[in-house]
Design a protein around this motif. Sequence first.
Motif, mmCIF file in Angstrom:
data_model
loop_
_atom_site.group_PDB
_atom_site.id
_atom_site.type_symbol
_atom_site.label_atom_id
_atom_site.label_comp_id
_atom_site.label_asym_id
_atom_site.label_seq_id
_atom_site.Cartn_x
_atom_site.Cartn_y
_atom_site.Cartn_z
ATOM 1 N N ARG A 107 0.856 -1.181 0.000
ATOM 2 C CA ARG A 107 0.000 0.000 0.000
ATOM 3 C C ARG A 107 0.894 1.234 0.000
ATOM 4 O O ARG A 107 2.108 1.151 0.186
ATOM 5 C CB ARG A 107 -0.916 -0.023 1.225
ATOM 6 C CG ARG A 107 -1.848 -1.254 1.288
ATOM 7 C CD ARG A 107 -2.830 -1.336 0.108
ATOM 8 N NE ARG A 107 -3.704 -0.207 0.041
ATOM 9 C CZ ARG A 107 -4.883 -0.116 0.630
ATOM 10 N NH1 ARG A 107 -5.361 -1.116 1.315
ATOM 11 N NH2 ARG A 107 -5.601 0.973 0.526
ATOM 12 N N ILE A 108 0.321 2.394 -0.175
ATOM 13 C CA ILE A 108 1.088 3.623 -0.357
ATOM 14 C C ILE A 108 2.040 3.911 0.808
ATOM 15 O O ILE A 108 3.159 4.361 0.588
ATOM 16 C CB ILE A 108 0.164 4.840 -0.655
ATOM 17 C CG1 ILE A 108 0.989 6.071 -1.043
ATOM 18 C CG2 ILE A 108 -0.751 5.137 0.513
ATOM 19 C CD1 ILE A 108 1.707 5.970 -2.351
ATOM 20 N N ILE A 153 4.258 8.829 -11.233
ATOM 21 C CA ILE A 153 3.352 7.956 -11.987
ATOM 22 C C ILE A 153 2.774 8.725 -13.166
ATOM 23 O O ILE A 153 2.754 8.234 -14.298
ATOM 24 C CB ILE A 153 2.227 7.403 -11.093
ATOM 25 C CG1 ILE A 153 2.788 6.396 -10.090
ATOM 26 C CG2 ILE A 153 1.130 6.755 -11.940
ATOM 27 C CD1 ILE A 153 1.804 5.982 -9.016
ATOM 28 N N ALA A 154 2.318 9.955 -12.917
ATOM 29 C CA ALA A 154 1.729 10.786 -13.975
ATOM 30 C C ALA A 154 2.742 11.082 -15.074
ATOM 31 O O ALA A 154 2.387 11.164 -16.250
ATOM 32 C CB ALA A 154 1.187 12.088 -13.390
ATOM 33 N N ASP A 155 4.022 11.218 -14.691
ATOM 34 C CA ASP A 155 5.087 11.498 -15.655
ATOM 35 C C ASP A 155 5.608 10.236 -16.334
ATOM 36 O O ASP A 155 6.450 10.318 -17.229
ATOM 37 C CB ASP A 155 6.256 12.205 -14.963
ATOM 38 C CG ASP A 155 5.898 13.604 -14.496
ATOM 39 O OD1 ASP A 155 4.898 14.172 -14.992
ATOM 40 O OD2 ASP A 155 6.621 14.134 -13.620
ATOM 41 N N GLY A 156 5.170 9.059 -15.871
ATOM 42 C CA GLY A 156 5.636 7.805 -16.449
ATOM 43 C C GLY A 156 6.957 7.329 -15.891
ATOM 44 O O GLY A 156 7.633 6.505 -16.502
ATOM 45 N N ASN A 157 7.340 7.859 -14.712
ATOM 46 C CA ASN A 157 8.634 7.544 -14.119
ATOM 47 C C ASN A 157 8.561 6.603 -12.926
ATOM 48 O O ASN A 157 9.554 6.435 -12.211
ATOM 49 C CB ASN A 157 9.329 8.831 -13.672
ATOM 50 C CG ASN A 157 9.574 9.759 -14.831
ATOM 51 O OD1 ASN A 157 9.728 9.327 -15.952
ATOM 52 N ND2 ASN A 157 9.584 11.038 -14.555
ATOM 53 N N PHE A 158 7.412 6.003 -12.693
ATOM 54 C CA PHE A 158 7.230 5.124 -11.537
ATOM 55 C C PHE A 158 6.184 4.085 -11.905
ATOM 56 O O PHE A 158 5.251 4.390 -12.659
ATOM 57 C CB PHE A 158 6.758 5.947 -10.325
ATOM 58 C CG PHE A 158 6.912 5.251 -9.010
ATOM 59 C CD1 PHE A 158 8.143 5.206 -8.374
ATOM 60 C CD2 PHE A 158 5.835 4.631 -8.411
ATOM 61 C CE1 PHE A 158 8.295 4.561 -7.149
ATOM 62 C CE2 PHE A 158 5.965 3.987 -7.192
ATOM 63 C CZ PHE A 158 7.203 3.951 -6.559
ATOM 64 N N THR A 161 10.722 3.496 -0.596
ATOM 65 C CA THR A 161 11.399 4.306 -1.609
ATOM 66 C C THR A 161 11.996 5.593 -1.055
ATOM 67 O O THR A 161 12.871 6.186 -1.687
ATOM 68 C CB THR A 161 10.441 4.684 -2.749
ATOM 69 O OG1 THR A 161 9.383 5.486 -2.225
ATOM 70 C CG2 THR A 161 9.896 3.453 -3.444
ATOM 71 N N GLY A 162 11.492 6.054 0.077
ATOM 72 C CA GLY A 162 11.948 7.332 0.613
ATOM 73 C C GLY A 162 11.331 8.521 -0.095
ATOM 74 O O GLY A 162 11.752 9.658 0.101
ATOM 75 N N ARG A 163 10.326 8.282 -0.916
ATOM 76 C CA ARG A 163 9.627 9.350 -1.644
ATOM 77 C C ARG A 163 8.309 9.651 -0.966
ATOM 78 O O ARG A 163 7.683 8.785 -0.384
ATOM 79 C CB ARG A 163 9.343 8.926 -3.094
ATOM 80 C CG ARG A 163 10.552 8.538 -3.882
ATOM 81 C CD ARG A 163 11.408 9.757 -4.117
ATOM 82 N NE ARG A 163 12.574 9.406 -4.889
ATOM 83 C CZ ARG A 163 12.977 10.073 -5.947
ATOM 84 N NH1 ARG A 163 12.321 11.126 -6.360
ATOM 85 N NH2 ARG A 163 14.062 9.698 -6.570
ATOM 86 N N SER A 164 7.868 10.889 -1.082
ATOM 87 C CA SER A 164 6.583 11.265 -0.500
ATOM 88 C C SER A 164 5.439 10.741 -1.365
ATOM 89 O O SER A 164 5.632 10.393 -2.539
ATOM 90 C CB SER A 164 6.471 12.783 -0.387
ATOM 91 O OG SER A 164 6.338 13.356 -1.683
ATOM 92 N N ARG A 165 4.267 10.711 -0.777
ATOM 93 C CA ARG A 165 3.069 10.287 -1.504
ATOM 94 C C ARG A 165 2.862 11.155 -2.744
ATOM 95 O O ARG A 165 2.617 10.645 -3.835
ATOM 96 C CB ARG A 165 1.879 10.392 -0.552
ATOM 97 C CG ARG A 165 0.559 10.040 -1.146
ATOM 98 C CD ARG A 165 -0.547 10.325 -0.121
ATOM 99 N NE ARG A 165 -1.833 10.069 -0.697
ATOM 100 C CZ ARG A 165 -2.623 9.065 -0.365
ATOM 101 N NH1 ARG A 165 -2.267 8.235 0.586
ATOM 102 N NH2 ARG A 165 -3.774 8.897 -0.947
ATOM 103 N N ALA A 166 2.986 12.458 -2.585
ATOM 104 C CA ALA A 166 2.798 13.378 -3.711
ATOM 105 C C ALA A 166 3.842 13.129 -4.797
ATOM 106 O O ALA A 166 3.518 13.140 -5.996
ATOM 107 C CB ALA A 166 2.869 14.826 -3.232
#
Length: 67
Positions: A10-11, A29-34, A18-23
């Motif tokens: 889950r998120i 994802i929107a940019d096609g990079n995940f 990953t150490g990345r924020s939810r945003a």
Amino acid sequence: MEDIDDRFLRIGEVTRKTGRSRAAIYRMIADGNFPKQEKIGVRAVGWRLSAIMSWMEAPKQFFAPPT
């Protein structure tokens, strides 16, 4: 890739792993990079552990080519 338990994350788990924020994850994802999430219930989505591990090993393979 070695044999791993390919469960859904889950998120919250994805952000911790990953150490990345939810945003940032949704922006990538929107940019096609995940890797995109998969629907796992009526109101639930998740990411396959294998997809997240692949991204962590080689995140640049998910980058969209320059246009």
